[in-house]
Design an enzyme around this catalytic site. Structure first.
Site, PDB file in Angstrom:
ATOM      1  N   HIS A   1       0.861  -1.179   0.000  1.00 41.11           N
ATOM      2  CA  HIS A   1       0.000   0.000   0.000  1.00 41.11           C
ATOM      3  C   HIS A   1       0.899   1.231   0.000  1.00 41.11           C
ATOM      4  O   HIS A   1       1.955   1.238   0.623  1.00 41.11           O
ATOM      5  CB  HIS A   1      -0.909   0.006   1.221  1.00 41.11           C
ATOM      6  CG  HIS A   1      -1.905  -1.121   1.204  1.00 41.11           C
ATOM      7  ND1 HIS A   1      -3.041  -1.081   0.440  1.00 41.11           N
ATOM      8  CD2 HIS A   1      -1.916  -2.318   1.842  1.00 41.11           C
ATOM      9  CE1 HIS A   1      -3.719  -2.212   0.612  1.00 41.11           C
ATOM     10  NE2 HIS A   1      -3.050  -2.981   1.457  1.00 41.11           N
TER      11      HIS A   1
ATOM     12  N   CYS B   1      -2.486   4.814  -4.309  1.00 40.14           N
ATOM     13  CA  CYS B   1      -3.070   3.467  -4.291  1.00 40.14           C
ATOM     14  C   CYS B   1      -4.201   3.359  -5.317  1.00 40.14           C
ATOM     15  O   CYS B   1      -4.295   2.366  -6.045  1.00 40.14           O
ATOM     16  CB  CYS B   1      -3.623   3.131  -2.907  1.00 40.14           C
ATOM     17  SG  CYS B   1      -2.529   2.130  -1.891  1.00 40.14           S
TER      18      CYS B   1
END
Length: 110
Positions: free
Chosen positions: A21, A33
């Protein structure tokens, strides 16, 4: 940080793998993201919709943050599939240039 790898064989893309992430912003607000996710999922959906190439996909659907897609030899020879995969590589490269603290992109010859 998101780690992306593009795997090449004989100068053709045969697979890609994305994990992690970005950590750019809180969940739901993280534009890095979101951008990587949209590029990756759109590539998979486009290969499925616009080609006849079977591919293998692995994803961590419980935790998220992991996707690996591999194409067979005929996918490496298929121009549409390669164009879609090269488009993914171009998009990831652009994100890395702008947000290098949050995404690393490696190209590996296999």
């Amino acid at each position: 940080m998101i780690k992306a790898k593009i795997y090449r064989k004989e100068n053709k893309i045969c697979a890609f793998e994305i994990s992690g992430h970005a950590g750019y912003a809180p969940a739901g607000e993280d534009i890095v993201c979101s951008a990587v996710t949209v590029l990756a999922l759109n590539t998979v959906n486009a290969i499925e919709a616009f080609t006849e190439i079977p591919f293998q996909a692995e994803a961590d659907e419980k935790k998220g943050g992991y996707l690996k897609v591999s194409v067979p030899l005929e996918g490496m020879a298929d121009e549409k599939t390669q164009l879609l995969l090269e488009t993914l590589a171009l998009g990831l490269s652009g994100i890395q240039e702008e947000y290098h603290k949050y995404l690393t992109l490696k190209i590996e010859e296999v």
